[in-house]
Scaffold this motif. Sequence first.
Motif, PDB file in Angstrom:
ATOM      1  N   VAL A 389      -6.185   2.769   5.385  1.00 25.53           N
ATOM      2  CA  VAL A 389      -6.911   3.826   6.102  1.00 25.53           C
ATOM      3  C   VAL A 389      -5.901   4.793   6.732  1.00 25.53           C
ATOM      4  CG1 VAL A 389      -8.406   4.276   8.100  1.00 25.53           C
ATOM      5  CG2 VAL A 389      -8.953   2.424   6.528  1.00 25.53           C
ATOM      6  N   PRO A 390      -6.088   6.101   6.512  1.00 28.36           N
ATOM      7  CA  PRO A 390      -5.130   7.074   7.039  1.00 28.36           C
ATOM      8  C   PRO A 390      -4.904   6.917   8.547  1.00 28.36           C
ATOM      9  CG  PRO A 390      -6.730   8.155   5.620  1.00 28.36           C
ATOM     10  CD  PRO A 390      -7.185   6.731   5.774  1.00 28.36           C
ATOM     11  N   ALA A 391      -3.679   7.151   8.955  1.00 27.55           N
ATOM     12  CA  ALA A 391      -3.270   7.157  10.370  1.00 27.55           C
ATOM     13  C   ALA A 391      -3.222   5.775  11.012  1.00 27.55           C
ATOM     14  CB  ALA A 391      -4.145   8.094  11.204  1.00 27.55           C
ATOM     15  N   ILE A 392      -3.509   4.719  10.232  1.00 25.07           N
ATOM     16  CA  ILE A 392      -3.422   3.364  10.795  1.00 25.07           C
ATOM     17  C   ILE A 392      -2.314   2.585  10.072  1.00 25.07           C
ATOM     18  CG2 ILE A 392      -4.620   1.214  11.318  1.00 25.07           C
ATOM     19  CD1 ILE A 392      -7.240   2.678  11.265  1.00 25.07           C
ATOM     20  N   LEU A 393      -1.361   2.088  10.853  1.00 22.81           N
ATOM     21  CA  LEU A 393      -0.279   1.271  10.303  1.00 22.81           C
ATOM     22  C   LEU A 393      -0.436  -0.152  10.839  1.00 22.81           C
ATOM     23  CD1 LEU A 393       0.873   4.353  10.891  1.00 22.81           C
ATOM     24  CD2 LEU A 393       2.961   3.360   9.976  1.00 22.81           C
ATOM     25  N   ALA A 394       0.217  -1.080  10.199  1.00 24.06           N
ATOM     26  CA  ALA A 394       0.173  -2.468  10.689  1.00 24.06           C
ATOM     27  C   ALA A 394       1.565  -3.069  10.573  1.00 24.06           C
ATOM     28  CB  ALA A 394      -0.831  -3.301   9.898  1.00 24.06           C
ATOM     29  N   ALA A 395       1.873  -3.974  11.515  1.00 28.83           N
ATOM     30  CA  ALA A 395       3.206  -4.592  11.532  1.00 28.83           C
ATOM     31  C   ALA A 395       3.121  -5.985  12.138  1.00 28.83           C
ATOM     32  CB  ALA A 395       4.160  -3.728  12.364  1.00 28.83           C
ATOM     33  N   GLY A 396       4.092  -6.817  11.782  1.00 30.46           N
ATOM     34  CA  GLY A 396       4.196  -8.149  12.381  1.00 30.46           C
ATOM     35  C   GLY A 396       3.433  -9.199  11.593  1.00 30.46           C
ATOM     36  N   ASP A 397       3.009 -10.239  12.317  1.00 29.14           N
ATOM     37  CA  ASP A 397       2.400 -11.400  11.658  1.00 29.14           C
ATOM     38  C   ASP A 397       1.157 -11.068  10.841  1.00 29.14           C
ATOM     39  OD1 ASP A 397       4.347 -12.912  12.867  1.00 29.14           O
ATOM     40  OD2 ASP A 397       2.987 -14.154  14.053  1.00 29.14           O
ATOM     41  N   ILE A 398       0.514  -9.932  11.120  1.00 27.68           N
ATOM     42  CA  ILE A 398      -0.721  -9.636  10.356  1.00 27.68           C
ATOM     43  C   ILE A 398      -0.425  -8.915   9.045  1.00 27.68           C
ATOM     44  CG2 ILE A 398      -2.375  -9.518  12.257  1.00 27.68           C
ATOM     45  CD1 ILE A 398      -2.237  -6.437  11.995  1.00 27.68           C
TER      46      ILE A 398
END
Length: 509
Positions: A389-398
């Motif tokens: 989804v645009p503008a949403i980043l994710a990092a780490g354990d997930i």
Amino acid sequence: MAQDQVSGPDLAQGVALAELADGGKLVGHAGDEQVLLVRRGTEVFAVGADCTHYHGPLGDGLVIDDTVRCPWHHACFNLRTGEAVRAPALSPVACWPVEQHDGKIFVREKRERSAMLHHGKTQGKAPDKIVIVGGGAAGFAAAERLRRERYQGSIVMLSNDDAWPIDRPNLSKDYLAGNAPEEWVPLRPESFYSENGIELRLKVNVISIDVRSREVVLANGSQVPYDRLLLATGAEPVRLSIPGADQPYVRTLRTLTDCRAIIERAKTARRAVVLGASFIGLEVAAALRTRSIEVHVVAPDKTPMERILGPQMGDFVRSLHADHGVVFHLENTASAIDGKQVTLKDGGALEADLVVAGIGVRPRTELAERAGLTLDRGVVVNAYLETSVPAILAAGDIARWPDPHSGESIRVEHWVVAERQGQTAALNMLGHRETFTAVPFFWSQHYDIPINYVGHAEKWDELVIDGDIAGKDCLLRFKRNGRVLAVASIFRDVESLQAEVVMERDAAV
Ligand SMILES: Cc1cc2nc3c(=O)[nH]c(=O)nc-3n(C[C@H](O)[C@H](O)[C@H](O)COP(=O)(O)OP(=O)(O)OC[C@H]3O[C@@H](n4cnc5c(N)ncnc54)[C@H](O)[C@@H]3O)c2cc1C
Ligand code: FES
């Protein structure tokens, strides 16, 4: 450090240039501070000799170009500016100007700190509002990096924990063992957040994301708008589902509150049962042994950690704990807890005043799922850590990301990876296009034995052991089709760093 506690030559008095070979390192002191000198051709650098993470000796580290990497957990510092360019260190080391004359090197007055990382121009305008969901390793590293990059816009960090971002690995090690005071546990003091304009909101549960209006929705119904959103919700312990698991002396360990509760119980406990023989379970076992509590470990595995470290290292870990008095009940599980008795599947029973379950974690993906992000045993991200989804980043354990080293999409639960992903996500939220290419790294500590691991090998067809595992001096190479995928080591720090460099260079070809 007092003047009489420092070692090595007094660098203000000068040392002969000839004493420092090209590429060489030398540790001395300037006043009451230990200083590392590094020579690169005709240039000589002088930086603080102690890593700002856990004081690892940078003099025993590895110099690569104009950086030095810490031997303990692979942080990396720029020799010109002192900047911590790679986690787990986040603070810079000090720098001193160096003069050379009459064949000698002199270290002069320490430089005032001016260094700020700055990646230069971004593509387009920086966002006005950045929201980070999660106050753990990835979320904190992202916020800290945004400010180091001189980002001027608003940063709102939302965490449903009641503690400020903490040094989570410490919870199963020195803090739990009683060897570290609680002041060491927060990553930064409370004042850091206000001084850096980071609006940290604790005990706030984010329940949904409105991807159209670009707002996150909190449990109290209020909304927080974002231009860029970082999801760093981490993982949570798998809960025991056997009868009796809801008793107050049956605990899991993820948060500072969890850890305080275990410590409280440990003050009077005489016997503990640890369920699970992976990293957290065994580190907890070691910490409780340090508190002189009798510890029994119950786990379904034949050999602890065999799946990750192989049978030989797993066997070493088992005997290391057994030598410290841990009693293992392997190929067994708990089937019920009744009063102070843990009933085992094989019919046996163990008395316990404290039970700690370390039976794995699961990524907290509910928010991402509700928002319609693509999931695959975690939140799927691309090499820029962007979600679907645009503008949403994710990092780490997930986050499940395309790892260029193994060639697979992987998700890991490692502190350093989470922090480095937070840092890369920060840059990308500002409009840089940085791919996440770090070689995965983790460490684990059992009594006085650290185990370092670089790379990622879920499966291997060859395990080459160099050195002597029982002698605590070894390096294990996990290979597939002749290629080294990962390296585990005990007290082979430089070789572990060198293996990391080789993996980086292999992926770059
Ligand atoms: C006891 C322990 C010891 C460890 N030791 C090591 C080690 O030695 N080496 C190693 O490499 N790794 C270690 N790890 C693993 C390491 O800590 C994790 O990989 C790392 O913390 C992951 O960072 P993260 O930011 O993804 O998640 P976390 O650090 O778990 O942070 C997640 C954050 O998100 C918040 N959150 C979640 N959902 C919501 C929501 N809906 N709304 C608001 N906030 C939310 C949480 O409150 C938390 O603040 C250890 C972990 C534990 C628990
Ligand atoms: S002590 Fe240097 S990286 Fe941990």
